[in-house]
Design an enzyme around this catalytic site. Sequence first.
Site, short mmCIF file in Angstrom:
data_model
loop_
_atom_site.label_atom_id
_atom_site.label_comp_id
_atom_site.label_asym_id
_atom_site.label_seq_id
_atom_site.Cartn_x
_atom_site.Cartn_y
_atom_site.Cartn_z
N LYS A 1 -1.26 -3.92 -6.34
CA LYS A 1 -0.35 -3.66 -7.46
C LYS A 1 -1.10 -3.95 -8.75
O LYS A 1 -1.77 -5.00 -8.86
CB LYS A 1 0.88 -4.57 -7.36
CG LYS A 1 1.76 -4.63 -8.61
CD LYS A 1 2.77 -3.51 -8.67
CE LYS A 1 3.63 -3.57 -9.92
NZ LYS A 1 4.54 -4.71 -9.99
N ASP B 1 13.07 -2.73 -8.05
CA ASP B 1 12.75 -3.94 -8.83
C ASP B 1 13.74 -5.07 -8.52
O ASP B 1 13.95 -5.96 -9.36
CB ASP B 1 12.72 -3.66 -10.34
CG ASP B 1 11.51 -4.29 -11.03
OD1 ASP B 1 10.79 -5.06 -10.36
OD2 ASP B 1 11.29 -4.02 -12.22
ZN LIG Z 1 8.73 -5.04 -10.51
#
Ligand SMILES: [Zn+2]
Length: 437
Positions: free
Chosen positions: A217, A347
Site C-alpha cells: 500500500k 475504508d
Molecule cells: Zn484507508
Amino acid sequence: MSHRSSWLLSLPALALTALCSAQTPSQPQPQPGRTLVHAAHLVDVRSGRLLDDQTLVVSGDRIVAVGPASQVKPQPGDKTIDLGDATLLPGLIDVHTHLTDDTNFDPYHELTTTVAKSALIGARNAKVTLQAGITTVRNVGADGFADVDLRDAISEGLIEGPHMQVSGPALGITGGHMDNNLLPESFHSVGDGVADGIPAVQHMVRQNIKYGADLIKIGATGGVLSKGDDPQASQYTLEEMQAIVVDAHRLGRKVAAHAHGAQGILWASEAGVDSVEHGTYINDEDIKMMKTHGTYFVPTAYLIDWVRENGHLPAYSQQKMRDVSAVEKANAKHAIAEGVKVAMGTDAAVYPHGLNAHELEVYVRDFGMTPPDALRTATVNAADLMGWSDRVGSLEPGKWADVIAVSGDPLKDITVLQRTVFVMKSGTVYRNDLHRQ
Ligand SMILES: [Zn+2]
C-alpha cells in the site's frame, strides 16, 4: 542415573509432542462428509441472474457442486442446511479495510495505541466484519505488522474473521499521509512505512514482504485525516512509484495506491499500480490512463455520508473533508460511466466495521450502477483485483465455500445485503439466524 535416562527419553517424547501439535491445526474443521446448503434463490453474480431452488454442495472447505435442488442426489452422511426462502450469494469482498483500527477521530488516539492493542482491536473487528457477510478483505495499512498476526491468527483458527490479504505499514513520503505529523521534531515520531527516494522505497517494499505483507500500500497523494498535507498534492513521484511497482510485481505482490488528487492518480496508474483508492479528483486524463492500464478504481464512497452525519473531525481535517465531499461522488459517477473497472472498498474504521455493505447502496443510488454491477464490484471484480479469482468471488465448484444468505432479492434491492442472515466461510458456518438446520 534414572533421572538422566528419563531426561534422555523425554527428548524424543517432547519432539513428538511438538510434531503432533504442529500437525493438529486448531482451525475449526468442517465436518467430514458433505454439507448441502439449500435455499429458494441463488445469485449467479456473473450473469446477474437470480436462480431458483438451488443446492450448493460443500465438501471440506470447498464448493464441489451447485445446481437445481432436483439434480443433487443426497448421499448417506450428508448434512443439510435448509435456508428456506433466503437468497444465497458468494461471501462479499472488501478490498479496503483497516481492521486493526477503530472509529476514532481523536488525532492522538493512534499515538497512544500499541501494536498489541491494535491486534486485539483487529480481533474484535475481524469477527464483526465476518458476521456482516464480508468473508474476504484486504487490510491496507497497519503499523507494526499487527495485520500480519491478525491474518495468521484467523487462518490458524485462534479467532474468527475473514480471509485476509494484508499490506503491513503503508509506504509514504516524509510528512505525507502515511507519516505521523502531530508531534514536534523533538519526539522523532515517524510512520513505520515512511521511505523517500528509489533505494529507500525498494528497501521498504522488500522489508514489508519479509515480514509478511501480501500486497503493498502506498500514498500517492495527501489525505483527508492526516495533518498538514493536501489531498490534491501528489506525494510519491512517478519514478518512486515505478520503482515500488516493479519490485512488488516482481515479488508477486499487487500495489494499492491511496490517491485523491488528479496528478497522483495519473502517475500511480502510469506506474502500474493495481488499484487507485479513493480517487476523489479523478479526471478524464486519469480515466483514460486507468482504462489503458486496467487500473481498478476503489471508490470508498459511503464514508462521506457517514462522516457528514456522525463524524467529529479534528480542525485540520474539516475543510479537507468538505472539499472532497463536494466533488467525490460526481467524479466517481463520471469515471464509472466512462467504464473504469471498480472493486468495492470501504475504508471501514473511518466508520464502524460491519457497515461495509452500505458502500454498495451508494454505488446504485448515487453512481447509477445496476445492482448486478454493484454486486460484481464486491465479488468477481474484487477477487480479480486480489489475484484470487480461483478461490473467491462466485459460487462455483473448486472455490472456497464462502457463502452468505439474505432475505429478499439483492438484484432488486441492494440494501438487503446490509442484513446478512447466514455466513459460511471455508465450509464452516459462523452465522445462521434462520436456524433451519
Ligand atoms: Zn484507508
